[in-house]
Scaffold this motif. Structure first.
Motif, PDB file in Angstrom:
ATOM      1  N   HIS A  59       0.833  -1.216   0.000  1.00 38.29           N
ATOM      2  CA  HIS A  59       0.000   0.000   0.000  1.00 38.29           C
ATOM      3  C   HIS A  59       0.873   1.275   0.000  1.00 38.29           C
ATOM      4  O   HIS A  59       2.010   1.222  -0.453  1.00 38.29           O
ATOM      5  CB  HIS A  59      -0.988  -0.038   1.169  1.00 38.29           C
ATOM      6  CG  HIS A  59      -1.693  -1.358   1.252  1.00 38.29           C
ATOM      7  ND1 HIS A  59      -2.741  -1.711   0.434  1.00 38.29           N
ATOM      8  CD2 HIS A  59      -1.446  -2.464   2.017  1.00 38.29           C
ATOM      9  CE1 HIS A  59      -3.137  -2.953   0.704  1.00 38.29           C
ATOM     10  NE2 HIS A  59      -2.363  -3.439   1.657  1.00 38.29           N
ATOM     11  N   GLU A  80      -2.567   0.383   7.804  1.00 35.81           N
ATOM     12  CA  GLU A  80      -1.656  -0.701   7.436  1.00 35.81           C
ATOM     13  C   GLU A  80      -0.417  -0.179   6.710  1.00 35.81           C
ATOM     14  O   GLU A  80       0.702  -0.655   6.946  1.00 35.81           O
ATOM     15  CB  GLU A  80      -2.386  -1.717   6.548  1.00 35.81           C
ATOM     16  CG  GLU A  80      -1.542  -2.938   6.250  1.00 35.81           C
ATOM     17  CD  GLU A  80      -2.036  -3.750   5.069  1.00 35.81           C
ATOM     18  OE1 GLU A  80      -3.196  -3.554   4.642  1.00 35.81           O
ATOM     19  OE2 GLU A  80      -1.244  -4.576   4.564  1.00 35.81           O
ATOM     20  N   HIS A 115       2.839  -7.013   4.599  1.00 33.57           N
ATOM     21  CA  HIS A 115       1.450  -6.600   4.849  1.00 33.57           C
ATOM     22  C   HIS A 115       1.008  -6.995   6.248  1.00 33.57           C
ATOM     23  O   HIS A 115       1.611  -7.869   6.886  1.00 33.57           O
ATOM     24  CB  HIS A 115       0.494  -7.286   3.850  1.00 33.57           C
ATOM     25  CG  HIS A 115       0.606  -6.766   2.457  1.00 33.57           C
ATOM     26  ND1 HIS A 115      -0.285  -5.889   1.902  1.00 33.57           N
ATOM     27  CD2 HIS A 115       1.539  -7.010   1.498  1.00 33.57           C
ATOM     28  CE1 HIS A 115       0.077  -5.604   0.657  1.00 33.57           C
ATOM     29  NE2 HIS A 115       1.188  -6.271   0.381  1.00 33.57           N
ATOM     30  N   PHE A 116      -0.096  -6.336   6.673  1.00 32.65           N
ATOM     31  CA  PHE A 116      -0.826  -6.801   7.849  1.00 32.65           C
ATOM     32  C   PHE A 116      -2.250  -7.105   7.422  1.00 32.65           C
ATOM     33  O   PHE A 116      -2.747  -6.553   6.452  1.00 32.65           O
ATOM     34  CB  PHE A 116      -0.758  -5.767   8.984  1.00 32.65           C
ATOM     35  CG  PHE A 116       0.596  -5.743   9.644  1.00 32.65           C
ATOM     36  CD1 PHE A 116       0.878  -6.581  10.706  1.00 32.65           C
ATOM     37  CD2 PHE A 116       1.610  -4.917   9.168  1.00 32.65           C
ATOM     38  CE1 PHE A 116       2.135  -6.585  11.303  1.00 32.65           C
ATOM     39  CE2 PHE A 116       2.866  -4.917   9.753  1.00 32.65           C
ATOM     40  CZ  PHE A 116       3.127  -5.748  10.824  1.00 32.65           C
TER      41      PHE A 116
HETATM   42 ZN   LIG Z   1      -2.173  -5.220   2.706  1.00 29.93          ZN
END
Ligand SMILES: [Zn+2]
Length: 302
Positions: free
Chosen positions: A113, A127, A181-182
């Motif tokens: 992102h 995030e 990522h989370f």
């Molecule tokens: Zn993500």
């Protein structure tokens, strides 16, 4: 005539004065411009090796290895990957990808992102910010260990995830790609806890846009699976987090990257307890330690 004086007949002979193998056919004539099993005898009878030959009978190019056997599948000639059929016929040169076991100790990190795309957002944290926090720690540690680190973003900027991130890594000599990522919203809210690690799954409904040569290359897929397994087990061991799965999916960044690629979901932002953990610097250090141990395991495994 061999040292015994007998005539060579239906057999291979190595002639030191010509530094080459020859094949003597029935009746003692040497084979030329023809195949004997997996070997090709050139004009004059010399066995082809470490070279391309064109066979007009089959109207195809072949590449003969150092030992003279024709190559199949993917094979690097002068640093360029070439694709061959199972019968040895050359198909075409492949787009730049990776060569299994050839490492530059360069690692491409992709903090997910960024910019307008904030990713998941829970309990006042985005995030994209968590991904960048872990990326910064990871980068610092890796550089301290002597690795070169490349990235898709180093700040809070927009980067398209469909092809742009892969296009960036595909141009480099990076050994592999790690997307950070989370997670949020497991379908079953009782299991929205823990760490998931993904490698690529080829799904016919999601054809590759820029990575046709490599997306489902068996070596890229097996190396991606190996990297995913190494990082996943180390992440779990370092953090004590719940094992939410070593999984496969056709995420765009995994599909369009021409090198081994994994995507990490390092915890659930929508789980209140896990959210507290993943935003803490101490826990992020454990995540980083887990990823690094996994990377070291991966390099050592080959
Ligand atoms: Zn993500």
């Amino acid at each position: 005539l061999k040292s015994s004086g007998a005539m060579a007949d239906k057999e291979w002979v190595y002639d030191q004065s010509y530094s080459s193998w020859f094949y003597l056919k029935s009746g003692g004539r040497y084979a030329q411009k023809q195949w004997i099993g997996s070997y090709y005898l050139k004009s004059g009878g010399y066995m082809a090796h470490k070279e391309w030959i064109y066979d007009p009978d089959y109207q195809a190019w072949y590449y003969l290895k150092d030992d003279g056997v024709y190559v199949t599948g993917t094979y690097a000639v002068d640093g360029k990957n070439q694709l061959f059929q199972g019968n040895g016929k050359w198909v075409r040169e492949l787009a730049q990808g990776f060569q299994k076991g050839h490492y530059s100790k360069t690692i491409f990190l992709d903090p997910g992102h960024g910019g307008k795309d904030r990713g998941a957002y829970y309990y006042g944290i985005a995030e994209k910010e968590l991904n960048l926090q872990v990326y910064r720690k990871l980068r610092k540690q890796l550089e301290g260990l002597g690795y070169t680190v490349l990235t898709s973003r180093d700040s809070d900027i927009d980067v398209d995830f469909i092809t742009e991130r892969s296009r960036m890594v595909n141009k480099t000599n990076a050994d592999f790609f790690i997307s950070l990522h989370f997670n949020a919203k497991g379908n079953d809210t009782t299991v929205n806890l823990g760490i998931q690690t993904y490698s690529y799954k080829d799904e016919p409904g999601f054809p590759s846009k820029i990575n046709k040569d490599w997306h489902n290359n068996p070596e890229r897929m097996s190396e991606s699976n190996r990297l995913a397994a190494d990082i996943h087990s180390s992440l779990l061991a370092e953090t004590g987090a719940r094992d939410a799965g070593l999984l496969q999916a056709t995420f765009a960044v995994l599909r369009e990257t021409a090198k081994p690629a994994v995507l990490l979901e390092m915890g659930y932002m929508d789980n209140p307890e896990e959210n507290q953990k993943i935003r803490s610097s101490d826990y992020q250090d454990k995540l980083v330690e887990g990823i690094i141990k996994g990377i070291q395991k991966y390099y050592a495994g080959n």
